[in-house]
Design a protein around this motif. Structure first.
Motif, PDB file in Angstrom:
ATOM      1  N   SER A  53       0.860  -1.185   0.000  1.00 21.42           N
ATOM      2  CA  SER A  53       0.000   0.000   0.000  1.00 21.42           C
ATOM      3  C   SER A  53       0.895   1.233   0.000  1.00 21.42           C
ATOM      4  CB  SER A  53      -0.896   0.019   1.231  1.00 21.42           C
ATOM      5  OG  SER A  53      -0.141   0.407   2.352  1.00 21.42           O
ATOM      6  N   ARG A  54       0.300   2.369  -0.273  1.00 20.43           N
ATOM      7  CA  ARG A  54       1.021   3.636  -0.286  1.00 20.43           C
ATOM      8  C   ARG A  54       1.693   3.896   1.074  1.00 20.43           C
ATOM      9  NH1 ARG A  54       0.952   7.774  -4.060  1.00 20.43           N
ATOM     10  NH2 ARG A  54      -0.133   6.421  -5.496  1.00 20.43           N
ATOM     11  N   THR A  55       1.096   3.332   2.135  1.00 22.32           N
ATOM     12  CA  THR A  55       1.661   3.556   3.469  1.00 22.32           C
ATOM     13  C   THR A  55       2.674   2.463   3.836  1.00 22.32           C
ATOM     14  OG1 THR A  55      -0.301   2.448   4.323  1.00 22.32           O
ATOM     15  CG2 THR A  55      -0.300   4.853   4.398  1.00 22.32           C
ATOM     16  N   PRO A  88       1.838  -2.045 -13.380  1.00 25.75           N
ATOM     17  CA  PRO A  88       2.649  -1.880 -12.171  1.00 25.75           C
ATOM     18  C   PRO A  88       2.966  -0.418 -11.874  1.00 25.75           C
ATOM     19  CG  PRO A  88       4.037  -2.551 -14.003  1.00 25.75           C
ATOM     20  CD  PRO A  88       2.620  -2.571 -14.508  1.00 25.75           C
ATOM     21  N   ASN A  89       3.022  -0.063 -10.593  1.00 27.44           N
ATOM     22  CA  ASN A  89       3.567   1.246 -10.237  1.00 27.44           C
ATOM     23  C   ASN A  89       5.091   1.127 -10.195  1.00 27.44           C
ATOM     24  OD1 ASN A  89       4.238   0.106  -7.755  1.00 27.44           O
ATOM     25  ND2 ASN A  89       2.539   1.044  -6.647  1.00 27.44           N
ATOM     26  N   ARG A  90       5.732   2.192  -9.805  1.00 27.47           N
ATOM     27  CA  ARG A  90       7.187   2.232  -9.822  1.00 27.47           C
ATOM     28  C   ARG A  90       7.786   1.073  -9.014  1.00 27.47           C
ATOM     29  NH1 ARG A  90      10.427   6.955  -6.601  1.00 27.47           N
ATOM     30  NH2 ARG A  90      12.498   6.415  -7.348  1.00 27.47           N
ATOM     31  N   VAL A 135       3.635   1.043 -17.239  1.00 25.85           N
ATOM     32  CA  VAL A 135       4.372   1.379 -16.013  1.00 25.85           C
ATOM     33  C   VAL A 135       3.913   2.767 -15.581  1.00 25.85           C
ATOM     34  CG1 VAL A 135       6.644   1.783 -14.971  1.00 25.85           C
ATOM     35  CG2 VAL A 135       6.368  -0.033 -16.682  1.00 25.85           C
ATOM     36  N   LYS A 136       3.381   2.845 -14.346  1.00 25.67           N
ATOM     37  CA  LYS A 136       2.787   4.101 -13.869  1.00 25.67           C
ATOM     38  C   LYS A 136       3.825   4.952 -13.148  1.00 25.67           C
ATOM     39  CE  LYS A 136       0.004   1.614 -11.473  1.00 25.67           C
ATOM     40  NZ  LYS A 136      -1.043   1.039 -10.617  1.00 25.67           N
ATOM     41  N   GLY A 137       3.710   6.250 -13.378  1.00 26.84           N
ATOM     42  CA  GLY A 137       4.702   7.158 -12.794  1.00 26.84           C
ATOM     43  C   GLY A 137       4.273   7.829 -11.498  1.00 26.84           C
ATOM     44  N   LEU A 169       7.292  13.489 -13.636  1.00 23.04           N
ATOM     45  CA  LEU A 169       7.019  12.100 -14.011  1.00 23.04           C
ATOM     46  C   LEU A 169       5.821  11.517 -13.250  1.00 23.04           C
ATOM     47  CD1 LEU A 169      10.580  10.540 -14.385  1.00 23.04           C
ATOM     48  CD2 LEU A 169       8.890  10.912 -16.183  1.00 23.04           C
ATOM     49  N   ARG A 170       5.360  12.231 -12.221  1.00 18.83           N
ATOM     50  CA  ARG A 170       4.225  11.755 -11.429  1.00 18.83           C
ATOM     51  C   ARG A 170       2.965  11.539 -12.265  1.00 18.83           C
ATOM     52  NH1 ARG A 170       2.393  14.751  -6.203  1.00 18.83           N
ATOM     53  NH2 ARG A 170       3.627  16.460  -6.997  1.00 18.83           N
ATOM     54  N   GLY A 171       2.810  12.320 -13.333  1.00 14.46           N
ATOM     55  CA  GLY A 171       1.610  12.144 -14.158  1.00 14.46           C
ATOM     56  C   GLY A 171       1.901  11.403 -15.458  1.00 14.46           C
ATOM     57  N   VAL A 172       3.049  10.723 -15.526  1.00 15.35           N
ATOM     58  CA  VAL A 172       3.463  10.098 -16.791  1.00 15.35           C
ATOM     59  C   VAL A 172       3.415   8.574 -16.673  1.00 15.35           C
ATOM     60  CG1 VAL A 172       5.381   9.828 -18.423  1.00 15.35           C
ATOM     61  CG2 VAL A 172       4.990  12.033 -17.315  1.00 15.35           C
ATOM     62  N   THR A 212       0.684  11.199 -20.868  1.00 19.17           N
ATOM     63  CA  THR A 212       1.082  12.271 -19.947  1.00 19.17           C
ATOM     64  C   THR A 212      -0.118  13.136 -19.601  1.00 19.17           C
ATOM     65  OG1 THR A 212       3.216  12.310 -21.047  1.00 19.17           O
ATOM     66  CG2 THR A 212       2.694  14.201 -19.660  1.00 19.17           C
ATOM     67  N   THR A 213      -0.312  13.352 -18.321  1.00 16.27           N
ATOM     68  CA  THR A 213      -1.284  14.374 -17.897  1.00 16.27           C
ATOM     69  C   THR A 213      -0.517  15.299 -16.960  1.00 16.27           C
ATOM     70  OG1 THR A 213      -1.952  12.973 -16.069  1.00 16.27           O
ATOM     71  CG2 THR A 213      -3.347  12.922 -18.021  1.00 16.27           C
ATOM     72  N   LYS A 214      -1.139  16.394 -16.616  1.00 16.59           N
ATOM     73  CA  LYS A 214      -0.454  17.290 -15.683  1.00 16.59           C
ATOM     74  C   LYS A 214      -0.342  16.619 -14.314  1.00 16.59           C
ATOM     75  CE  LYS A 214      -4.528  19.624 -14.107  1.00 16.59           C
ATOM     76  NZ  LYS A 214      -5.172  20.815 -13.715  1.00 16.59           N
ATOM     77  N   THR A 215       0.632  17.053 -13.553  1.00 18.45           N
ATOM     78  CA  THR A 215       0.769  16.560 -12.186  1.00 18.45           C
ATOM     79  C   THR A 215      -0.237  17.293 -11.305  1.00 18.45           C
ATOM     80  OG1 THR A 215       3.100  16.180 -12.541  1.00 18.45           O
ATOM     81  CG2 THR A 215       2.391  16.345 -10.259  1.00 18.45           C
ATOM     82  N   VAL A 216      -1.057  16.546 -10.601  1.00 15.44           N
ATOM     83  CA  VAL A 216      -2.019  17.184  -9.704  1.00 15.44           C
ATOM     84  C   VAL A 216      -1.357  17.341  -8.338  1.00 15.44           C
ATOM     85  CG1 VAL A 216      -4.323  17.031  -8.682  1.00 15.44           C
ATOM     86  CG2 VAL A 216      -3.896  16.035 -10.940  1.00 15.44           C
ATOM     87  N   THR A 271      -5.473   5.588  -6.337  1.00 15.16           N
ATOM     88  CA  THR A 271      -5.301   5.994  -7.747  1.00 15.16           C
ATOM     89  C   THR A 271      -5.071   4.775  -8.660  1.00 15.16           C
ATOM     90  OG1 THR A 271      -2.985   6.410  -7.240  1.00 15.16           O
ATOM     91  CG2 THR A 271      -4.400   8.338  -7.461  1.00 15.16           C
ATOM     92  N   GLY A 272      -4.242   3.836  -8.172  1.00 13.83           N
ATOM     93  CA  GLY A 272      -3.899   2.671  -9.003  1.00 13.83           C
ATOM     94  C   GLY A 272      -5.107   1.784  -9.236  1.00 13.83           C
ATOM     95  N   CYS A 273      -5.884   1.540  -8.171  1.00 16.26           N
ATOM     96  CA  CYS A 273      -7.100   0.712  -8.298  1.00 16.26           C
ATOM     97  C   CYS A 273      -8.069   1.382  -9.271  1.00 16.26           C
ATOM     98  CB  CYS A 273      -7.801   0.571  -6.949  1.00 16.26           C
ATOM     99  SG  CYS A 273      -6.754  -0.128  -5.668  1.00 16.26           S
TER     100      CYS A 273
HETATM  101  N1  LIG Z   1      -0.094  13.579  -8.417  1.00 18.53           N
HETATM  102  C1  LIG Z   1      -0.488  13.021  -9.563  1.00 18.53           C
HETATM  103  N2  LIG Z   1      -0.817  13.775 -10.638  1.00 18.53           N
HETATM  104  C2  LIG Z   1      -1.246  13.233 -11.800  1.00 18.53           C
HETATM  105  N3  LIG Z   1      -1.384  11.905 -11.967  1.00 18.53           N
HETATM  106  C3  LIG Z   1      -1.072  11.091 -10.938  1.00 18.53           C
HETATM  107  C4  LIG Z   1      -0.601  11.583  -9.682  1.00 18.53           C
HETATM  108  N4  LIG Z   1      -0.399  10.538  -8.840  1.00 18.53           N
HETATM  109  C5  LIG Z   1      -0.736   9.438  -9.536  1.00 18.53           C
HETATM  110  N5  LIG Z   1      -1.122   9.762 -10.801  1.00 18.53           N
HETATM  111  C6  LIG Z   1      -1.618   8.844 -11.831  1.00 18.53           C
HETATM  112  O1  LIG Z   1      -2.500   7.933 -11.190  1.00 18.53           O
HETATM  113  C7  LIG Z   1      -2.406   6.640 -11.773  1.00 18.53           C
HETATM  114  C8  LIG Z   1      -2.028   5.619 -10.716  1.00 18.53           C
HETATM  115  O2  LIG Z   1      -0.627   5.675 -10.530  1.00 18.53           O
HETATM  116  P1  LIG Z   1       0.147   5.345  -9.191  1.00 18.53           P
HETATM  117  O3  LIG Z   1       1.583   5.218  -9.545  1.00 18.53           O
HETATM  118  O4  LIG Z   1      -0.243   6.366  -8.164  1.00 18.53           O
HETATM  119  O5  LIG Z   1      -0.490   3.953  -8.827  1.00 18.53           O
HETATM  120  P2  LIG Z   1      -0.403   3.104  -7.504  1.00 18.53           P
HETATM  121  O6  LIG Z   1       0.851   3.422  -6.764  1.00 18.53           O
HETATM  122  O7  LIG Z   1      -0.639   1.708  -7.909  1.00 18.53           O
HETATM  123  O8  LIG Z   1      -1.638   3.658  -6.681  1.00 18.53           O
HETATM  124  P3  LIG Z   1      -2.256   3.149  -5.256  1.00 18.53           P
HETATM  125  O9  LIG Z   1      -1.387   2.030  -4.743  1.00 18.53           O
HETATM  126  O10 LIG Z   1      -2.287   4.359  -4.385  1.00 18.53           O
HETATM  127  O11 LIG Z   1      -3.641   2.715  -5.586  1.00 18.53           O
HETATM  128  C9  LIG Z   1      -1.374   6.786 -12.891  1.00 18.53           C
HETATM  129  O12 LIG Z   1      -2.050   7.039 -14.104  1.00 18.53           O
HETATM  130  C10 LIG Z   1      -0.537   7.962 -12.450  1.00 18.53           C
HETATM  131  O13 LIG Z   1       0.102   8.605 -13.534  1.00 18.53           O
END
Ligand SMILES: Nc1ncnc2c1ncn2[C@@H]1O[C@H](COP(=O)(O)OP(=O)(O)OP(=O)(O)O)[C@@H](O)[C@H]1O
Ligand SMILES: Cc1ncc(CO)c(N)n1
Length: 269
Positions: free
Chosen positions: A109-111, A137-139, A173-175, A182-185, A198-202, A210-212
């Motif tokens: 998890s994120r935590t 996969p996330n990073r 591969v999620k950023g 790279l957070r939104g890539v 690519t979307t903007k970084t929020v 976010t991943g789910c």
């Molecule tokens: N701050 C942000 N701004 C823009 N897009 C984001 C941001 N954080 C995550 N994303 C996007 O959200 C999606 C999920 O990516 P992320 O890497 O957060 O997944 P995750 O780590 O599996 O998530 P989680 O485990 O919290 O459910 C991706 O499309 C990523 O680009």
């Protein structure tokens, strides 16, 4: 005709990730959501306190009940927790010939809580990844699956190529966990084409689920008939909007706002 999507995942009692995020995402997309629960987590915005897994037989029975009656145009997997559940899920997916499969290889998890035990990773790689249409996969997960430390677009690329060799039709591969822009890539590779979504970084710390949400939105768009790349593009737009309307609730990492258009206008009595 309404389409049906199935999520095979864990419950997040806090309502931000897991099955709860998936069903909200399916509903947002006007897809009927069915679910097969793998485990229950006692979880909130601060972390995971406790996990209880269901038996692999119970997981398989849920999949049989759903697919045997309703069918499923697309399926996603999330938290699968242990090897026995992964084997039961793999078996069911093969038996029912479920072909539009999004695998979110949830590991931590994120935590920082472990959501997949070590013995399960080998089974995920051997059994489930070869059946996936898209693996997301996330990073951190991409590092484990590829053996490559990820800190740049170049290393995301190297990892995606290695993960593709494990058998999924496509890799995203999620950023989200990367620093800066790279957070939104997210990087896509399907063995032939590379694409960077690519979307903007929020700027928010409320990123729980976010991943789910992304993998569920990909499955929803696949169920609606989009091709795989278009499904990813649309899902990414949805997650970005939901992040922009993330909920500052609880004392930790709040969830994304799945129903952001409704938040602006509460239902009238
Ligand atoms: N701050 C942000 N701004 C823009 N897009 C984001 C941001 N954080 C995550 N994303 C996007 O959200 C999606 C999920 O990516 P992320 O890497 O957060 O997944 P995750 O780590 O599996 O998530 P989680 O485990 O919290 O459910 C991706 O499309 C990523 O680009
Ligand atoms: C149940 C569940 N699935 C997935 C994640 C990953 O965000 C989580 N925290 N909890």
């Amino acid at each position: 005709m309404i389409q049906i999507a199935l999520t095979i995942a864990g419950s997040d009692s806090g309502g931000g990730a897991g099955i709860q995020a998936d069903l909200k995402t399916f509903a947002f997309h006007r897809v009927h959501g069915a679910s097969a629960l793998t485990c229950i987590t006692a979880q909130n915005t601060l972390g995971v306190d406790r996990v209880q897994a269901l038996s692999p037989e119970m997981v398989a029975a849920q999949i049989d009940a759903v697919v045997g009656d309703l069918g499923a145009s697309a399926v996603k997997t999330g938290m699968l927790f242990n090897r026995e559940i992964i084997e039961a899920v793999t078996d069911s997916i093969e038996r029912w010939r479920l072909t539009e499969l999004v695998v979110d290889p949830v590991m931590v998890s994120r935590t920082g809580a472990r959501l997949l035990d070590d013995r399960a990773i080998a089974s995920l790689i051997e059994n489930l990844l070869p059946l996936a249409s898209i693996v997301t996969p996330n990073r951190y997960e991409a590092s484990i699956l590829s053996g490559i430390e990820i800190d740049s677009l170049e290393t995301m690329r190297e990892a995606a190529a290695i993960i593709h060799q494990l058998g999924p039709a496509a890799v995203l591969v999620k950023g989200g966990g990367l620093p800066g822009k790279l957070r939104g890539v997210d990087l896509w590779f399907d063995g032939q084409e590379w694409e960077t979504f690519t979307t903007k970084t929020v700027e928010t710390t409320n990123t729980h689920g976010t991943g789910c949400t992304l993998s569920a939105a990909i499955a929803a768009n696949l169920a609606l008939g989009a091709n795989r790349k278009t499904a990813v593009k649309k899902a990414k737009t949805y997650v970005t909007k939901a992040l922009e309307h993330a909920l500052a609730i609880g004392h930790g990492t709040g969830p994304v706002g799945h129903f952001y258009p409704l938040l602006a206008s509460p239902p009238s009595s």
